[in-house]
Design a protein around this motif. Structure first.
Motif: not given
Length: 658
Positions: A112-123, A444-454
């Motif tokens: 599953y893809s759940i970010s460290d900030r609690g955003q759910w993307y996929t299971i 907003g996508k231009l400013a996205s960072n490399d953080n992929s913490s999950f």
């Protein structure tokens, strides 16, 4: 290379809500395949998963708010024989690892893809027969099902009683089935429209960036907007013991310190007072406007050049350049000027406060006497913010530490923005809604960072689902130099127009701003200064509303009694903005303004129940005024998620303004 084929579905769950429950489950589940209107309705979540497993193909299944529905899926998988497709790093000093690639996942595993900030993307579930990937359509269409129905679909959101004793396999009425099927068909039609336009990424931001790359060309994009996380920052460390003076490891890290959001500010002298009459002006598509070449704004491209020392190089100030600068100073806002500098990540300052001074009161420091302490701070600023900073603040002990500059061009985004601006202005329904999404989500996508913490899921000793954070930095970052410049230009536009209409805390004029809007206690738009008005043109303002009285409590928290919108005179209504206050709380509060103790036929079932409840009746006994909209206000009716065995339950609690 073999390309997997998928069948696409829209899914939904209805889950149990009743008094005193200690666990929860789905009592209704279902799906509808894209390209059809044949809704499959089941009595449990397990039946839905079995249907997908035996579908004869790989499946992509959307839920509109995977964070809620996915909680039930994840809970079920965690209690099943399925294993997590997770590889823990051997001998790691703390919990660390990564997910297996889909092709390497064994049968009967999931990830599953759940970010460290609690955003759910996929299971993603790999069975012995196929792959089932659950996605969040809310990330692709960030709006309610009701709004999607009005913009994209021939179907409309219906109303249903959510609470009451139900269970998996319980009897289901025809009215409940109709409600449920509409909740499937509405977002399904919108997703079909997105697919017809080849917008199939996980998020609307990713779709925007992909579209922009297609328009300018991928090679051109990579040349103009290189990955700055891979570009070293050559500035030496000045002082190991002073983190404010320590430059970053990469150009991205250095420039990202200059990245700030929208300007939100309430004139202190106009806070917690009934004001009016007034008006609210909205900048038409603020971020796309400042990205247009017509605005005159130029954006950084290519690789940075660096300097160190108490100066700004002459080359950095030439036409067609854009620079970032790091300064160390004490500052105080000039008389009559509006403050806008914020300092985040420091215990000395409140991160959301627009500072009038860098001085700090003793209560925020180890200071026995509560004295004001003069504090010298370090700021990294865009060129745009730097110039505005010197206009609005007096500075002391001012020193430029270092900086970097880029070549810059205007019109970089014109083809993209003009394409969607034309669609927005000449279309209705789905086309117009989609155009608005593409106009407002690229920056907003231009400013996205490399953080992929999950987050990694586990069952604790009591068999409750819990999460552990896992740090990772594997995501490709956006071009922060451009992203920071966009938001800086937008702040400049809002602040300078607010400043022109600010005449002091005790005189009519500017009183509140929120990113792309200014609110003024003025009777008529003719009293506005240097505000170009047009209902839709970019680089112009639209008069969104007139209000006879308003009350501004703090940032993001205010009420306006609207008497006229941009469409003309209207039936007066209260417009409430308050972070954390749900729609039902707002409606109940409005009823208490009017002294209404009965619900109307037009109210939703949930609101009528709230009004008729003991808590609602007690609340409505008191007739309130705008002066009650202050910290300490408590309103029943807030729905808050509570995790329990089976998934998540939205429980009714009390909103409390702190």
């Amino acid at each position: 290379m073999r390309i997997r084929k998928y069948r696409y579905y829209m899914c939904d769950l209805e889950t149990t809500v009743y008094e005193g429950q200690e666990c929860t489950e789905a009592w209704l589940s279902g799906c509808v395949e894209f390209g059809t209107e044949d809704c499959h309705v089941f009595g449990s979540l397990g039946e839905l998963l079995t249907f997908f497993k035996h579908s004869g193909s790989n499946v992509v299944a959307y839920f509109h708010n995977l964070k809620f529905d996915g909680s039930f899926i994840l809970d079920l998988l965690m209690r099943s024989s399925y294993k997590q497709a997770f590889m823990k790093y051997p001998d790691s000093p703390e919990f660390a690892g990564e997910w297996m690639k889909e092709k390497d996942m064994p049968a009967n595993t999931f990830k599953y893809s759940i970010s460290d900030r609690g955003q759910w993307y996929t299971i993603t579930l790999k069975t012995s027969k196929n792959i089932i990937e659950f996605r969040d359509s809310l990330k692709l269409l960030p709006m309610t099902v009701e709004r999607i129905g009005k913009s994209f679909s021939q179907y409309r959101k219906l109303d249903m009683e959510y609470s009451g004793f139900r269970y998996a396999g319980c009897p289901v009425t025809e009215e409940e089935k109709d409600y449920f099927k509409n909740d499937l068909l509405i977002p399904k039609e919108a997703l079909e429209y997105m697919q017809s336009k080849n917008h199939t990424k996980l998020t609307i931001g990713s779709c925007c960036l992909d579209e922009f790359k297609n328009i300018v060309g991928k090679e051109t994009y990579d040349t103009m907007f290189p990955d700055l996380t891979q570009v070293d920052c050559p500035l030496p460390i000045i002082d190991l013991f002073d983190t404010y003076r320590t430059p970053a490891a990469s150009a991205d890290e250095y420039i990202r310190k200059a990245y700030r959001g929208g300007w939100v500010y309430l004139v202190p002298g106009k806070a917690k007072k009934v004001l009016g009459p007034g008006l609210t002006a909205d900048w038409n598509s603020l971020y796309p406007s400042v990205m247009l070449g017509e605005s005159g704004n130029e954006y950084p491209i290519g690789l940075p050049k660096w300097w160190k020392g108490n100066y700004i190089p002459e080359e950095a100030t030439r036409p067609h350049t854009y620079y970032y600068v790091r300064i160390r100073t004490m500052f105080h806002v000039k008389h009559g000027k509006l403050p806008f500098i914020q300092i985040k990540g420091s215990f000395l300052y409140k991160g959301t406060e627009c500072l009038e001074s860098s001085d700090v009161r003793g209560k925020r420091m180890v200071d026995w006497f509560g004295e004001t302490v003069k504090t010298r701070v370090t700021l990294t600023l865009t060129m745009t913010d730097y110039k505005l900073f010197l206009e609005h603040y007096n500075v002391e002990e001012f020193e430029i530490l270092d900086g970097c500059y880029f070549g810059a061009l205007s019109g970089l985004f014109d083809d993209y923005i003009n394409k969607y601006a034309e669609i927005k202005q000449n279309s209705e329904g789905a086309k117009r809604e989609l155009a608005k999404l593409f106009l407002n989500n690229l920056y907003g996508k231009l400013a996205s960072n490399d953080n992929s913490s999950f987050k990694y899921c586990y069952l604790d000793e009591a068999k409750n689902v819990k999460f552990l954070p896992v740090e990772a930095h594997n995501k490709k970052a956006g071009h922060i130099a451009s992203g920071a410049a966009v938001t800086s230009y937008a702040r400049y536009a809002t602040i300078t127009h607010a400043q022109k209409n600010y005449h002091g805390p005790d005189k009519p004029g500017f009183c509140y701003a929120d990113t792309d809007s200014i609110h003024c206690d003025l009777e008529d738009e003719s009293q506005l200064i240097d505000i170009r008005i047009h209902p839709s043109k970019f680089l112009h303002w639209k008069i969104e509303s007139h209000w006879d009285h308003g009350f501004f409590t703090r940032q993001k928290t205010y009420i306006e009694h609207v008497t006229e919108t941009d469409k003309g005179k209207c039936e007066p209504y209260y417009d409430i903005k308050c972070a954390g206050m749900t729609k039902n709380c707002k409606e109940l509060l409005i009823k208490s303004f009017h002294g209404i103790t009965e619900s109307k036929e037009t109210d939703s079932i949930e609101l009528r129940k709230l009004v008729e409840s003991q808590e609602g009746q007690e609340f409505l006994k008191i007739k309130r005024t705008l002066d009650d909209f202050v910290p300490g206000l408590k309103v029943p009716g807030k729905l808050s998620p509570v995790r329990m065995k089976g998934g998540v339950v939205l429980t009714q609690q009390e909103y409390h303004m702190h």
